[in-house]
Structures are given as structure tokens and as C-alpha cells.
Design an enzyme around this catalytic site. Structure first.
Site, PDB file in Angstrom:
ATOM      1  N   ASP A  73       0.745  -1.282  -0.109  1.00 45.39           N
ATOM      2  CA  ASP A  73      -0.075   0.073  -0.051  1.00 45.39           C
ATOM      3  C   ASP A  73       0.770   1.422  -0.064  1.00 45.39           C
ATOM      4  O   ASP A  73       0.292   2.421  -0.417  1.00 45.39           O
ATOM      5  CB  ASP A  73      -0.959  -0.079   1.174  1.00 45.39           C
ATOM      6  CG  ASP A  73      -0.151   0.041   2.585  1.00 45.39           C
ATOM      7  OD1 ASP A  73       1.023  -0.001   2.552  1.00 45.39           O
ATOM      8  OD2 ASP A  73      -0.834   0.030   3.675  1.00 45.39           O
ATOM      9  N   HIS A  74       2.020   1.095   0.441  1.00 49.48           N
ATOM     10  CA  HIS A  74       3.050   2.273   0.582  1.00 49.48           C
ATOM     11  C   HIS A  74       3.748   2.871  -0.825  1.00 49.48           C
ATOM     12  O   HIS A  74       4.214   4.116  -0.618  1.00 49.48           O
ATOM     13  CB  HIS A  74       4.012   1.987   1.645  1.00 49.48           C
ATOM     14  CG  HIS A  74       3.260   2.521   3.141  1.00 49.48           C
ATOM     15  ND1 HIS A  74       2.530   1.990   3.732  1.00 49.48           N
ATOM     16  CD2 HIS A  74       3.809   3.322   4.045  1.00 49.48           C
ATOM     17  CE1 HIS A  74       2.046   2.361   4.792  1.00 49.48           C
ATOM     18  NE2 HIS A  74       3.135   3.290   5.024  1.00 49.48           N
ATOM     19  N   ASP A 117       3.432  -0.815  11.399  1.00 48.58           N
ATOM     20  CA  ASP A 117       3.084   0.347  11.077  1.00 48.58           C
ATOM     21  C   ASP A 117       2.461   1.146  12.114  1.00 48.58           C
ATOM     22  O   ASP A 117       1.767   0.521  13.008  1.00 48.58           O
ATOM     23  CB  ASP A 117       1.749   0.577   9.943  1.00 48.58           C
ATOM     24  CG  ASP A 117       1.376   1.759   9.309  1.00 48.58           C
ATOM     25  OD1 ASP A 117       2.150   2.071   8.152  1.00 48.58           O
ATOM     26  OD2 ASP A 117       0.709   2.575   9.899  1.00 48.58           O
ATOM     27  N   ARG A 162      -2.015  12.644  10.296  1.00 50.81           N
ATOM     28  CA  ARG A 162      -0.773  13.071  10.497  1.00 50.81           C
ATOM     29  C   ARG A 162      -0.576  14.360   9.670  1.00 50.81           C
ATOM     30  O   ARG A 162      -0.676  14.318   8.291  1.00 50.81           O
ATOM     31  CB  ARG A 162       0.455  12.049  10.295  1.00 50.81           C
ATOM     32  CG  ARG A 162       1.664  12.448  10.996  1.00 50.81           C
ATOM     33  CD  ARG A 162       2.375  11.037  11.142  1.00 50.81           C
ATOM     34  NE  ARG A 162       2.242  10.153  12.185  1.00 50.81           N
ATOM     35  CZ  ARG A 162       2.411   8.938  12.224  1.00 50.81           C
ATOM     36  NH1 ARG A 162       3.192   8.373  11.377  1.00 50.81           N
ATOM     37  NH2 ARG A 162       1.955   8.344  13.376  1.00 50.81           N
ATOM     38  N   SER A 205       5.844   7.982  12.840  1.00 49.72           N
ATOM     39  CA  SER A 205       5.870   6.408  12.309  1.00 49.72           C
ATOM     40  C   SER A 205       6.565   5.665  13.029  1.00 49.72           C
ATOM     41  O   SER A 205       7.329   5.772  13.654  1.00 49.72           O
ATOM     42  CB  SER A 205       6.249   6.574  10.891  1.00 49.72           C
ATOM     43  OG  SER A 205       6.876   5.261  10.105  1.00 49.72           O
ATOM     44  N   ARG A 255       8.527   3.376  11.524  1.00 55.36           N
ATOM     45  CA  ARG A 255       9.512   2.885  10.611  1.00 55.36           C
ATOM     46  C   ARG A 255      11.062   2.903  11.464  1.00 55.36           C
ATOM     47  O   ARG A 255      11.506   3.727  12.173  1.00 55.36           O
ATOM     48  CB  ARG A 255       9.916   4.148   9.391  1.00 55.36           C
ATOM     49  CG  ARG A 255      10.249   5.359   9.954  1.00 55.36           C
ATOM     50  CD  ARG A 255      10.205   6.436   8.839  1.00 55.36           C
ATOM     51  NE  ARG A 255       8.708   6.723   8.575  1.00 55.36           N
ATOM     52  CZ  ARG A 255       8.505   7.930   7.799  1.00 55.36           C
ATOM     53  NH1 ARG A 255       9.257   8.908   7.516  1.00 55.36           N
ATOM     54  NH2 ARG A 255       7.043   7.815   7.767  1.00 55.36           N
TER      55      ARG A 255
END
EC number: 4.2.1.3
Length: 748
Positions: A94-95, A159, A441, A636, A638
Site C-alpha cells: 500500500d505504501h 505501521d 498526521r 511512524s 519506521r
């Protein structure tokens, strides 16, 4: 557990057994959060349990990964040498889809550009037993809600908006890839025992007020760090006025207050959603165990917030931070006072936060009124469906066409502009402008890489109304629009079905089952690839104190994971650690000169980009440290924001405070996340100083470390640094990383 996994079952019997053990030990009423978390303890009879203090060893039910973080997670899993994942796991593409021209064209382009990465994820999934959702299937959190979340589940996802699943009564927590690897490897997952913040809802939602306004209001109360270390648990009579997908919206954006996750109690709205998404049997089972899926009467919350939904007004938060809350009725006046642009360039609806059938229906209801008076959007307008199922259903039921007619462009079923995957053409970088979104965000430059874009977050229906009016000064509750015929009219509050009256249209089949026999499956990573890179183990701790650390940068103010490891165009390097390290801290503001991506090289005395300076230090054997401010690493999940400093020679990050996920990610990669015992000591350190961290030979939980600040004039100061390491995490540091430690244990 899911119709995609017919041999995996929901274990409410085990949940009940564990809850009973813990209840007898604690001898008090339990919150819903405690029931689900403690119900997944590895050893409920012996586990030390103290909110906010002890570390819990948990057994999550499943793992979910989106494609940008799955690359590094799967590379780490491959490094572990294990043959298969130990729990049900999925990958969601999806990213990596950039919003440019519209859904189908953007999807085709993404498949072409990212073919190497998609092939790696598909083959790795097939090899190691992970389900694979192809590009175009939708956003991870919507797919999880539709297919995998259920009341009482403990799910971890790579995520930060994984808490979306709390809308279906689950404890769903965002983590870094290394945490996911632990769970996929069958190792108990560690989580600091969360505190519990209760949010009691009374009254009921009505008119223009939406579920989004609940979390926008809570964000204004708690701020971006007010939920750190806690689960936010919604309860009270007002809960029943919120749809299941509305509850998911609230839980999703709970990530912006730093919460570990958020959750709602099981109720008839969840039962209705489960039945509509083909999971009626799960709803029946949940009914049998309902006492374990709601809080006990008289349970204690560490903090209690009360919100009367009858009095709650539509809100809009921003710019530049998601906790700057304004009633929609007041934001125009505030914008004029602050000098924020009133003209709205683009309105954007969708994203993992607000792309449900109900969201699209309420937005279409607003659009229909404008069209009936001959109006279209004054601003540009984009729509992001949350999943292929949502896209197909809103096409069938006419919502998508209405949104196109009012001026909208329907984008691919993907994250798109929400994460900076937006090829924006209407403004130049540095041009001051305003956008309004239904996203979660709105950090500086997040959506379009323009630091002068003032992004505001609100509900999809308010975004639609503002895009039609074209200005922040418009309040749909009181203000009038002028129709094509010159007559004034007022938009009525939107009304729409929470779920389609017919069944959902599933759309195209986008799921790849892992094969029963994967023995012949190959997973290739080319040594010359610019997108993927196999991982090399990080070096072990040498047994000595860290002497004469150079300060790479002393950060001023907010430093999110977007500042540390930017997304947008950098997403294409998420599987290649060396390449993506070229974005290390390029968004952070250097206190020495007030600039981003400009730091002094202590050897040459020249100013240059942060990554270049870090590479210089690494090449010359100079170990370095970063000094940060409050809530360092918010945003995030990440883990690249932790991998990159480790890869380029960093040894410690010293701040006033950390965001939860980032602090854990740093520990996982063998770095030292440390906090000032006295936050005022931040002011004692200057970018030209050198630091020595002492006490590592006797490194122990709860024992502060010493830091000697060596100033250029020869003087020294000693300060104390706190940490939150437990024994297991100290072993990660000594081994060089959590992955190194896992391999040591396997060899033993």
C-alpha cells in the site's frame, strides 16, 4: 481466525484461562486493555505485573506488515535462518503507489517501477508462509479490519496506525520490523506494561460531528506525547452511537498522541460489522465470551477523560502538528490572526483513518447538495478508497461518481498523499499554501515535501464542505454558500448508511496464499540492486565505555521519524539500508545554525549535509551521538530511523524524552536511547563538545549512566543519563542488536 486461514483458530478459551489466573493474582477488577493484554501473557502465573514499570512477555496472535516496512522485516527474518513464520502473518502492498494521475494509471505505474520489490515480498511471503496482498488491494489497516481483526485479538503491525483494529475490540499495536521478527520467530514479545487512560463517552454523535472529532478533541487534550506508555480505552454510554469503522478511526489516530494503542469494548456495532464482512461465526463466538471483551465494573484508570458527545463540535487540527485543535467555527479567525493561508488549495479524503463506506457516504451526501445547486469544489479534491472492497462498493452504489462530479479524482487503493506519495503539481516547494485532509498526521512537509504547506486534519465531510467553499473561513454549521442561480443555501448535516444495504462488493481478488510446500521457492536479492540489500550483522559492543563521542547534530524542537528518515521519494529505498541512509536526519533542525540538513564537520570545520558528515565520521573511525529534544522519534513506526544511525556509526541518542516505538527500535538495533536525568542538562551540551558515556561495564536496569561533557576550552561537566533497558534489552546492546542476540541463542 480468517477465511484466508482455515486452519488457524481463535483461542478465547486460552484468553479466558489466562484472565482467570491474573484476576486471582491481582484480586481487583480489570480494564478491557488488561484483559486482552494479560490474557496473552506467556506465563500468566509468574509474570510480574505493574502498570508503567514491568516488562510483559506476550504471545501475539498475528503479525501484519506493510510493504515499506516489510522489506526490512523480511530481510531480518531471512537473516535469522528460520524456515517458516510461527504465527499467522501478512504483507500488504500500500505504501509504494504514488498519487499522480488517478487510480488505474497510478497503480500500473507503481507495479512497473516497484516490480523488483513486489517480487521480493511475494516470493519471501511464499517461502516463509506469509500471506501476500498485492498492490491495489488497499491500505493495510482497512484490510486488517475487513479480514483479520476481531474482538480480543492481540495483533502487532509494522505501521504506527495498526491501532485501527481497536475499533473491532482488539489490542493492535504498531511496532518496528525487529519486533515483528521476534513474533514471527516464535519468541515472546516484550512490552512495557502499559498504563490505561480511560475516555468516558456520554451523549451521542449527531449533525456535523463525527467520530474523527472525538480523537481530534482527545489529541488537543493529551497532546502528541500525552498517551505515551498507555493504552487509551474508550467506554461509556456514548460508545454505542459510534459505528465500528468510526471507532476504528478514533483508535487509528490515537497514534498521534503517542498511545501504545486504543480500544473499544465489544458491542452490537462490532457484531454488525463482523456479520457484514462475512464473519458471523466470529461474532457468535464473541457473544459467548463477551464478559472478557468489555471492562469490569469498577475498574481503575490511571487517568480519566470525559467527553459529552452531545456538546462536541466539529474540529480541525493543525497546522504542522496533529494536536493543535480548533473548533471548525473558530479556525478561520485563528488562521487570519496567525497569518495562515485561508485559501484551500487541495482537499483530500480517504487514508487508513477515514476511508470507510460510511465516510465515503457522508462525503457524497455533502457533494450531492453542492451539485444540486450547480456548485463544484473550488479547491482541488482527491479521494482515496481504503480497500478494493470499499472502491468496488462505492462505485456500485454511486458514491464515487458523485465525488467525481463535484470535482474529485479517485486515487488508487493505497496510502498516497497521506505518506508523501503525491506528485503534486499545483505549488512550488517553498510556496505558502493550505490543504485540508481527513488523514491522521500533518507534520511539516509530510504530504508533499513542501515545508510551507499548512496541512490541517479533520473529518471527510468537513474536508468536502471546505473544498466546496474553498476557504478555512467557512463553517458549514452556520455559513451559507451561493448557488449557480445566485441564491444562498446552507449545507445540511450529512447522513449516510454505516454499512451498505446490499453485501459488500469484494472487487478483484488481490490475495496470494502461501503454498503448502515452499521447499522449491527461491528468494533472490541481486548484489547490484539499488532497491534491496541483504543485511550484514552490526558489530558487538567492545566491552568498554564510549569515549569521546562526537556530536553529529544537536536537534532543536520537534524531531519526528519523518525528520529522521523521510518518506515520500525515499520509500523506494526502504529495502536498501545503505541507500536510504542518505536521508538520515535531513529534516531535523540544527540548533547551531537553525537550518535543516546542515551540520558542522568537527574535523574539517565545514558545514555539510547530515548523512555526508556521518559517513565521514564512520570512514575515519569517529563514533558519534545525537542530542534531541522532547518526544524524539514521534510518528511512524519506521525502524529505518534506528537502523540508519546505527549503520552510519552512531552509538547513542540522548534526549529529553522518547516516543515509545522509536525508543524500542533503537534498542533493537544496538543503540543506546538515553534521557537526561535533569532535562535542563540539554542546555549544557553544545554541538562542538565531545561526550564520554561511563558505566556500561556495570550496565543494569534502573541504574543511571554517567556522561562527561568535554568542552573545547578543556573544562568538563558530569551529568546523569537515565534509561529504560531491562536485562533482555541489555543483552541486545551487548550482542550488537536483537537479531544478533537471537542468533547467539539459536547457536547455544
Amino acid at each position: 481466525m480468517s477465511h484466508f486461514e482455515p486452519h488457524e483458530y481463535i483461542r478465547y478459551d486460552l484468553l479466558e484461562k489466562n484472565i482467570d489466573i491474573v484476576r486471582k493474582r491481582l484480586n481487583r477488577p480489570l480494564t478491557l486493555s488488561e484483559k486482552i493484554v494479560y490474557g496473552h501473557l506467556d506465563d500468566p502465573a509468574k509474570q510480574d505485573i505493574e502498570r508503567g514499570k514491568t516488562y510483559l512477555r506476550l504471545r501475539p496472535d498475528r503479525v501484519a506488515m506493510q510493504d515499506a516496512t516489510a522489506q526490512m522485516a523480511m530481510l531480518q527474518f531471512i537473516s535469522s535462518g528460520l524456515p517458516k513464520v510461527a504465527v499467522p502473518s501478512t504483507i500488504h502492498c500500500d505504501h509504494l503507489i504514488e498519487a499522480q494521475l488517478g487510480g488505474e494509471k497510478d497503480l500500473r505505474r507503481a507495479k512497473d517501477i516497484n516490480q523488483e520489490v513486489y517480487n521480493f515480498l511475494a516470493t519471501a511471503g511464499a517461502k516463509y508462509g506469509v500471506g501476500f496482498w498485492r498492490p491495489g488491494s488497499g491500505i493495510i489497516h482497512q484490510i486488517i479490519l475487513e479480514n483479520y481483526a476481531y474482538p480480543g485479538v492481540l495483533l502487532i503491525g509494522t505501521d504506527s496506525h495498526t491501532p485501527n483494529g481497536g475499533g473491532l475490540g482488539g489490542i493492535c499495536i504498531g511496532v518496528g520490523g525487529a519486533d515483528a521478527v521476534d513474533v514471527m520467530a516464535g519468541i515472546p514479545w516484550e512490552l512495557k506494561c502499559p498504563k490505561v487512560i480511560g475516555v468516558k463517552l456520554t451523549g451521542s454523535l449527531s449533525g456535523w460531528t463525527s467520530p474523527k472529532d472525538v480523537i481530534l478533541k482527545v489529541a488537543g487534550i493529551l497532546t502528541v506525547k500525552g498517551g505515551t506508555g498507555a493504552i487509551v480505552e474508550y467506554h461509556g454510554p456514548g460508545v454505542d452511537s459510534i459505528s465500528c469503522t468510526g471507532m476504528a478511526t478514533i483508535c487509528n489516530m490515537g497514534a498521534e498522541i503517542g498511545a501504545t494503542t486504543s480500544v473499544f469494548p465489544y458491542n452490537h456495532r462490532m457484531k454488525k460489522y463482523l456479520s457484514k464482512t462475512g464473519r458471523e461465526e466470529i461474532a457468535k463466538l464473541a457473544d459467548e465470551y463477551k464478559d472478557h471483551l468489555v471492562p469490569d465494573p469498577g475498574c481503575h484508570y490511571d487517568q480519566l477523560i470525559e467527553i459529552n458527545l452531545n456538546e462536541l463540535k466539529p474540529h480541525i487540527n493543525g497546522p504542522f502538528t496533529p494536536d493543535l485543535a480548533h473548533p471548525v467555527a473558530e479556525v478561520g479567525t485563528v488562521a487570519e490572526k496567525e497569518g495562515w493561508p485561508l485559501d484551500i488549495r487541495v482537499g483530500l479524503i480517504g487514508s487508513c483513518t477515514n476511508s470507510s463506506y460510511e465516510d465515503m457516504g457522508r462525503s457524497a451526501a455533502v457533494a450531492k447538495q453542492a451539485l444540486a445547486h450547480g456548485l463544484k469544489c473550488k479547491s482541488q479534491f482527491t479521494i482515496t478508497p481504503g480497500s478494493e472492497q470499499i472502491r468496488a462498493t462505492i462505485e456500485r452504489d454511486g458514491y464515487a461518481q458523485v465525488l467525481r462530479e463535484v470535482g474529485g479524482v479517485v486515487l488508487a487503493n493505497a496510502c498516497g498523499p497521506c505518506i508523501g506519495q503525491w506528485d503534486r503539481k499545483d505549488t512550488k516547494k517553498g510556496e505558502k499554501n493550505t490543504i485540508v485532509t481527513s488523514y491522521n498526521r500533518n507534520f511539516t512537509g509530510r504530504n508533499d515535501a513542501n515545508p510551507e504547506t499548512h496541512a490541517f486534519v479533520t473529518s471527510p465531510e468537513i474536508v468536502t464542505a471546505l473544498a466546496i467553499a474553498g476557504t478555512l473561513k467557512f463553517n458549514p454549521e452556520t455559513d451559507f454558500l451561493t448557488g449557480k442561480d445566485g441564491k444562498k443555501f446552507k449545507l445540511e448535516a450529512p447522513d449516510a448508511d454505516e454499512l451498505p444495504r446490499a453485501e459488500f462488493d469484494p472487487g478483484q481478488d488481490t490475495y496470494q496464499h502461501p503454498p503448502k510446500d515452499s521447499s522449491g521457492q527461491r528468494v533472490d536479492v541481486s548484489p547490484t540492486s539499488q532497491r534491496l540489500q541483504l543485511l550484514e550483522p552490526f558489530d558487538k559492543w567492545d566491552g568498554k565505555d564510549l569515549e569521546d563521542l562526537q556530536i553529529l547534530i544537536k536537534v532543536k524542537g520537534k524531531c519526528t521519524t519523518d525528520h529522521i528518515s523521510a518518506a515520500g521519494p525515499w520509500l523506494k529505498f526502504r529495502g536498501h539500508l545503505d541507500n536510504i541512509s542518505n536521508n538520515l536526519l535531513i529534516g531535523a533542525i540544527n540548533i547551531e545554525n537553525g537550518k535543516a540538513n546542515s551540520v558542522r564537520n568537527a574535523v574539517t570545520q565545514e558545514f555539510g549535509p547530515v548523512p555526508d558528515t556521518a559517513r565521514y565520521y564512520k570512514k575515519h573511525g569517529i563514533r558519534w551521538v545525537v542530542i534531541g529534544d522532547e518526544n524524539y522519534g514521534e510518528g511512524s513506526s519506521r525502524e529505518h530511523a534506528a537502523l540508519e544511525p546505527r549503520h552510519l556509526g552512531g552509538r547513542a541518542i540522548i534526549t529529553k524524552s522518547f516516543a515509545r516505538i522509536h525508543e524500542t527500535n533503537l534498542k533493537k538495533q544496538g543503540l543506546l536511547p538515553l534521557t537526561f536525568a535533569d532535562p535542563a542538562d540539554y542546555n549544557k551540551i553544545h554541538p562542538v563538545d565531545k561526550l564520554t558515556i561511563q558505566g556500561l561495564k556495570d550496565f543494569a536496569p534502573g541504574k543511571p549512566l554517567k556522561c562527561i561533557i568535554k568542552h573545547p576550552n578543556g573544562t568538563q561537566e558530569t551529568i546523569l543519563l537515565n534509561h529504560t533497558f531491562n536485562e533482555t534489552q541489555i543483552e541486545w546492546f551487548r550482542a550488537g542488536s536483537a537479531l544478533n542476540r537471537m542468533k547467539e541463542l539459536q547457536q547455544q
